[in-house]
Design an enzyme around this catalytic site. Sequence first.
Site, PDB file in Angstrom:
ATOM      1  N   HIS A  47      69.291  45.874  35.209  1.00  0.00           N
ATOM      2  CA  HIS A  47      70.130  47.059  34.958  1.00  0.00           C
ATOM      3  C   HIS A  47      69.341  48.291  35.383  1.00  0.00           C
ATOM      4  O   HIS A  47      68.456  48.754  34.666  1.00  0.00           O
ATOM      5  CB  HIS A  47      70.506  47.161  33.471  1.00  0.00           C
ATOM      6  CG  HIS A  47      71.497  48.248  33.193  1.00  0.00           C
ATOM      7  ND1 HIS A  47      72.742  47.994  32.661  1.00  0.00           N
ATOM      8  CD2 HIS A  47      71.463  49.585  33.391  1.00  0.00           C
ATOM      9  CE1 HIS A  47      73.406  49.135  32.529  1.00  0.00           C
ATOM     10  NE2 HIS A  47      72.638  50.124  32.974  1.00  0.00           N
ATOM     11  N   HIS A  49      69.472  52.256  37.498  1.00  0.00           N
ATOM     12  CA  HIS A  49      70.134  53.382  38.161  1.00  0.00           C
ATOM     13  C   HIS A  49      69.174  53.968  39.194  1.00  0.00           C
ATOM     14  O   HIS A  49      68.074  54.407  38.838  1.00  0.00           O
ATOM     15  CB  HIS A  49      70.525  54.454  37.151  1.00  0.00           C
ATOM     16  CG  HIS A  49      71.511  53.988  36.124  1.00  0.00           C
ATOM     17  ND1 HIS A  49      72.877  54.065  36.312  1.00  0.00           N
ATOM     18  CD2 HIS A  49      71.337  53.413  34.906  1.00  0.00           C
ATOM     19  CE1 HIS A  49      73.496  53.569  35.243  1.00  0.00           C
ATOM     20  NE2 HIS A  49      72.586  53.167  34.374  1.00  0.00           N
ATOM     21  N   LYS A 133      80.939  46.233  37.144  1.00  0.00           N
ATOM     22  CA  LYS A 133      80.528  47.003  35.962  1.00  0.00           C
ATOM     23  C   LYS A 133      81.737  47.648  35.299  1.00  0.00           C
ATOM     24  O   LYS A 133      82.532  48.350  35.936  1.00  0.00           O
ATOM     25  CB  LYS A 133      79.521  48.088  36.353  1.00  0.00           C
ATOM     26  CG  LYS A 133      79.005  48.911  35.183  1.00  0.00           C
ATOM     27  CD  LYS A 133      78.193  48.084  34.202  1.00  0.00           C
ATOM     28  CE  LYS A 133      77.785  48.890  32.970  1.00  0.00           C
ATOM     29  NZ  LYS A 133      76.756  49.880  33.271  1.00  0.00           N
ATOM     30  N   HIS A 171      79.385  48.198  29.640  1.00  0.00           N
ATOM     31  CA  HIS A 171      78.864  49.290  28.818  1.00  0.00           C
ATOM     32  C   HIS A 171      79.648  49.240  27.511  1.00  0.00           C
ATOM     33  O   HIS A 171      80.818  49.642  27.453  1.00  0.00           O
ATOM     34  CB  HIS A 171      79.036  50.648  29.509  1.00  0.00           C
ATOM     35  CG  HIS A 171      78.469  51.789  28.710  1.00  0.00           C
ATOM     36  ND1 HIS A 171      77.334  52.473  29.090  1.00  0.00           N
ATOM     37  CD2 HIS A 171      78.862  52.355  27.547  1.00  0.00           C
ATOM     38  CE1 HIS A 171      77.057  53.410  28.204  1.00  0.00           C
ATOM     39  NE2 HIS A 171      77.981  53.356  27.246  1.00  0.00           N
ATOM     40  N   HIS A 209      72.349  46.905  27.806  1.00  0.00           N
ATOM     41  CA  HIS A 209      71.553  47.792  26.949  1.00  0.00           C
ATOM     42  C   HIS A 209      72.001  47.776  25.480  1.00  0.00           C
ATOM     43  O   HIS A 209      72.421  48.789  24.925  1.00  0.00           O
ATOM     44  CB  HIS A 209      71.530  49.213  27.474  1.00  0.00           C
ATOM     45  CG  HIS A 209      72.834  49.734  28.013  1.00  0.00           C
ATOM     46  ND1 HIS A 209      74.021  49.697  27.319  1.00  0.00           N
ATOM     47  CD2 HIS A 209      73.128  50.318  29.192  1.00  0.00           C
ATOM     48  CE1 HIS A 209      74.972  50.243  28.040  1.00  0.00           C
ATOM     49  NE2 HIS A 209      74.450  50.628  29.187  1.00  0.00           N
ATOM     50  N   ASP A 283      67.658  49.969  32.339  1.00  0.00           N
ATOM     51  CA  ASP A 283      68.573  51.114  32.282  1.00  0.00           C
ATOM     52  C   ASP A 283      67.833  52.394  32.646  1.00  0.00           C
ATOM     53  O   ASP A 283      68.149  53.476  32.144  1.00  0.00           O
ATOM     54  CB  ASP A 283      69.236  51.245  30.907  1.00  0.00           C
ATOM     55  CG  ASP A 283      70.423  52.209  30.921  1.00  0.00           C
ATOM     56  OD1 ASP A 283      70.959  52.472  32.004  1.00  0.00           O
ATOM     57  OD2 ASP A 283      70.803  52.711  29.841  1.00  0.00           O
TER      58      ASP A 283
END
Length: 381
Positions: A47, A49, A133, A171, A209, A283
């Site tokens: 995970h 970004h 996602k 999420h 997460h 994350d």
Amino acid sequence: MIKTSVLLCKTLPLPFPSSNIRRVRRLKCKASTMDMELTLTRPDDWHLHLRDGDLLEAVVPHSASHFERAIVMPNLKPPITTTAAAVAYRESILKALPANSNFTPLMTLYLTDSTSPEEIKLARKSGVVFAVKLYPAGATTNSQAGVTDLFGKCLPVLEEMVEQNMPLLVHGEVTDPNVDIFDREKVFIDTVLQPLIQRLPQLKVVMEHITTMDAVRFVESCDNGSVAATVTPQHLVLNRNALFQGGLQPHSYCLPVLKRETHRQAIVSAVTSGSKRFFLGTDSAPHERKRKECPCGCAGIYNAPVALSLYTKVFEEAGALDKLEAFTSFNGPDFYGLPRNISKIKLTKAQWKVPESFSFPFGDIVPMSAGETLDWQPESI
């Protein structure tokens, strides 16, 4: 593999008053050495970004230096909603990598109310898209285009994902303003995730997460191999007090927000138990300092430079270093049906200081644990 070398402290005769003995003995022990090395199969980050543009070029070397692969999140502006956009984004990431890097980005699609089953077929055929996602609309950074009605508008897509064995990455928070922000994960489990699993039991789901004991219990209650969870370093080492100690701390603000200490302890127990249902997902979410330290700061913690050090600290403190490699390197690829990595990484127990910030032409990025001294230092081998 763990290698340990210990030089024991020696108590020497001391020709001065006994009141000084404790201080001198402490100094003598401090001068001794205790070297420990861990050699692990090179981890993946399930995970991550990476953003785009200048920010992408700034942060991708940190992840590439520690991880072999990463599931890259699609919440850009505009979001990565098609296979064609995912392929183009992947090319941008590859161009930004340091020379001779073997880092492999694993792409994802951003689920919307208008995503089609045909797009899922294209994604699977592409060979570069590995998951979809789910962002409930408004749940976190750049999630405005997210799903507003999962069962009413996305069910055909979810059914096609079952056919294509394409995992859904969730999420896990509701966005109802009437739900307390600290309860959003639990309510999502009860009202969305549990009904989803009951309706499509063959859908592979990763609850991303996780932050609560409720999420731990839910993941552990599902059939093995169908539902898993990623766990971040911040949710393993911080509780919600970190948001307010010494004043408001914007660099400890992330979504899902940090929770009570009881929840943190439950997550630590889960990941250090040896369960295959939990695996590494940082994350890591970079923002410029000016976008964090402002009247309406962005959610996200940039942990890529320190994540492996912090995960190792957690497992060491739990007396579970023998279970670290499965969490960092085995459980994730096993769940995704991908081969485990062959290359290795070494972690040496040697103190190092985290920079206060990383400076770039566009501004500074403040990492997690900025200015702190950590005990484990990763190194590629």
